[in-house]
Write a protein that holds these residues in place. Structure first.
Motif, PDB file in Angstrom:
ATOM      1  N   LYS A 159       0.812  -1.221   0.000  1.00 32.94           N
ATOM      2  CA  LYS A 159       0.000   0.000   0.000  1.00 32.94           C
ATOM      3  C   LYS A 159       0.844   1.269   0.000  1.00 32.94           C
ATOM      4  O   LYS A 159       0.334   2.343  -0.266  1.00 32.94           O
ATOM      5  N   GLY A 160       2.108   1.179   0.345  1.00 36.91           N
ATOM      6  CA  GLY A 160       2.964   2.360   0.407  1.00 36.91           C
ATOM      7  C   GLY A 160       4.206   2.089   1.227  1.00 36.91           C
ATOM      8  O   GLY A 160       4.446   0.968   1.659  1.00 36.91           O
ATOM      9  N   ILE A 161       4.988   3.113   1.450  1.00 35.32           N
ATOM     10  CA  ILE A 161       6.209   2.982   2.237  1.00 35.32           C
ATOM     11  C   ILE A 161       5.840   2.975   3.713  1.00 35.32           C
ATOM     12  O   ILE A 161       5.092   3.836   4.182  1.00 35.32           O
TER      13      ILE A 161
ATOM     14  N   GLY B 211      -1.423  12.089   2.954  1.00 33.75           N
ATOM     15  CA  GLY B 211      -1.385  11.211   1.793  1.00 33.75           C
ATOM     16  C   GLY B 211      -0.870  11.941   0.563  1.00 33.75           C
ATOM     17  O   GLY B 211      -0.915  13.161   0.477  1.00 33.75           O
ATOM     18  N   GLY B 212      -0.372  11.201  -0.345  1.00 32.03           N
ATOM     19  CA  GLY B 212       0.124  11.768  -1.591  1.00 32.03           C
ATOM     20  C   GLY B 212       1.030  10.780  -2.276  1.00 32.03           C
ATOM     21  O   GLY B 212       1.396   9.748  -1.714  1.00 32.03           O
ATOM     22  N   GLY B 213       1.394  11.111  -3.474  1.00 30.07           N
ATOM     23  CA  GLY B 213       2.243  10.217  -4.255  1.00 30.07           C
ATOM     24  C   GLY B 213       3.664  10.161  -3.736  1.00 30.07           C
ATOM     25  O   GLY B 213       4.149  11.083  -3.087  1.00 30.07           O
ATOM     26  N   VAL B 214       4.321   9.062  -4.037  1.00 30.31           N
ATOM     27  CA  VAL B 214       5.727   8.856  -3.694  1.00 30.31           C
ATOM     28  C   VAL B 214       6.450   8.442  -4.962  1.00 30.31           C
ATOM     29  O   VAL B 214       6.018   7.515  -5.655  1.00 30.31           O
TER      30      VAL B 214
END
Length: 126
Positions: free
Chosen positions: A4-6, A50-53
């Motif tokens: 889901k993300g880092i 939240g936001g893009g990586v």
């Protein structure tokens, strides 16, 4: 896939406690920090918005990274000018260049933490 993300960033430091304190004091990054003052802090978690990586392996000979470093921390920010002024006011050397900034990618500044680790501050466009 279930990713889901880092979930974290772990790296070696000569003075882990001192370096963690510097990140908290100057960048509001690390355990117990919150990106939005309305969030409740947690002792082991840095609560971000939240936001893009960007996840981008780069060529070995890239000029984007210092020759003696294999990574650079990029932090998404609001109010880049205010943050740069505060860092400079605290004695941190911060580099900006007009050619780094574009309407498509946003604005950038670069600095190093007290142990020489590279940091790029990124204010997305818009």
């Amino acid at each position: 896939m279930g990713v889901k993300g880092i979930g974290g960033l772990f790296f070696r430091a000569r003075d882990p406690d001192g370096l963690a304190a510097w990140y908290r004091a100057h960048l509001n990054v690390g355990a117990g920090c919150v990106a939005d003052p309305a969030m409740s802090a947690e002792p082991w978690i840095w609560k971000t918005e939240g936001g893009g990586v960007v996840f981008a392996p780069l060529p070995e000979n890239t000029a984007h990274l210092a020759a003696d470093r294999g990574w650079m921390l990029n932090l998404r920010v609001d109010g880049l000018d205010t943050l740069v002024a505060a860092l400079r006011g605290a004695g941190t050397e911060v580099q900006t260049r007009d050619e780094w900034d574009t309407a498509e990618t946003g604005r950038f500044a670069r600095l190093h933490d007290p142990e020489g680790n590279p940091i790029e501050l990124w204010q997305p466009p818009g």
